[in-house]
Motif scaffolding. Structure first.
Motif, PDB file in Angstrom:
ATOM      1  N   GLU A 174       1.286   6.898  -6.708  1.00  0.00           N
ATOM      2  CA  GLU A 174       0.252   7.916  -6.913  1.00  0.00           C
ATOM      3  C   GLU A 174       0.803   9.315  -6.672  1.00  0.00           C
ATOM      4  O   GLU A 174       0.452  10.259  -7.379  1.00  0.00           O
ATOM      5  N   PHE A 175       1.670   9.443  -5.674  1.00  0.00           N
ATOM      6  CA  PHE A 175       2.311  10.734  -5.423  1.00  0.00           C
ATOM      7  C   PHE A 175       3.160  11.161  -6.620  1.00  0.00           C
ATOM      8  O   PHE A 175       3.116  12.324  -7.037  1.00  0.00           O
ATOM      9  N   LYS A 187       0.833   4.229  -2.760  1.00  0.00           N
ATOM     10  CA  LYS A 187       0.721   5.648  -2.399  1.00  0.00           C
ATOM     11  C   LYS A 187       1.867   6.459  -2.994  1.00  0.00           C
ATOM     12  O   LYS A 187       1.671   7.580  -3.479  1.00  0.00           O
ATOM     13  N   PHE A 188       3.061   5.879  -2.972  1.00  0.00           N
ATOM     14  CA  PHE A 188       4.218   6.587  -3.529  1.00  0.00           C
ATOM     15  C   PHE A 188       4.083   6.758  -5.033  1.00  0.00           C
ATOM     16  O   PHE A 188       4.371   7.829  -5.579  1.00  0.00           O
ATOM     17  N   ASN A 202       0.829  -1.211   0.000  1.00  0.00           N
ATOM     18  CA  ASN A 202       0.000   0.000   0.000  1.00  0.00           C
ATOM     19  C   ASN A 202       0.860   1.256   0.000  1.00  0.00           C
ATOM     20  O   ASN A 202       0.512   2.252  -0.643  1.00  0.00           O
ATOM     21  N   GLU A 203       1.970   1.221   0.716  1.00  0.00           N
ATOM     22  CA  GLU A 203       2.890   2.360   0.719  1.00  0.00           C
ATOM     23  C   GLU A 203       3.483   2.582  -0.670  1.00  0.00           C
ATOM     24  O   GLU A 203       3.642   3.725  -1.119  1.00  0.00           O
TER      25      GLU A 203
END
Length: 82
Positions: A27-28, A24-25, A20-21
C-alpha cells in the motif's frame, strides 16, 4: 515459476503479522507511485508569475507612520489612561 508466483508462495508461508506488514508495504508503494504521478503533473504546468508587489499588496504602507512603537493601537490604549 515467475517472480510474482514466487513472491505469493513466500508470502503464504509467512505468519499473519508479517503478511500484514507486506500488505502495508505494498500500500505504501501504491501511495508513493500515485504521489509521484501527481507531482510530475504539477511540474508540467507552468506556474503563474506573481510579482513581489502583488504578494505584499496587503502590507504596503503598514509601516508608514511616525510611531516608534509599532504595537501602538489607539483603540487598545484608550482603556489604560483611566
Amino acid at each position: 515459476m515467475i517472480s510474482l508466483e514466487m513472491a505469493i508462495a513466500k508470502i503464504k508461508k509467512l505468519p499473519i503479522e508479517q503478511r500484514n506488514e507486506v500488505i502495508k508495504f505494498v500500500e505504501f508503494l501504491e501511495f508513493k507511485a500515485e504521489h509521484f504521478d501527481l507531482s510530475s503533473e504539477d511540474e508540467k504546468k507552468p506556474e503563474k508569475q506573481v510579482s513581489f508587489a502583488e504578494v505584499a499588496q496587503d502590507f504596503i504602507g503598514c509601516l508608514d507612520s511616525n510611531l516608534e512603537d509599532l504595537s501602538y493601537n489607539p483603540k487598545y490604549m484608550e482603556g489604560f489612561g483611566k
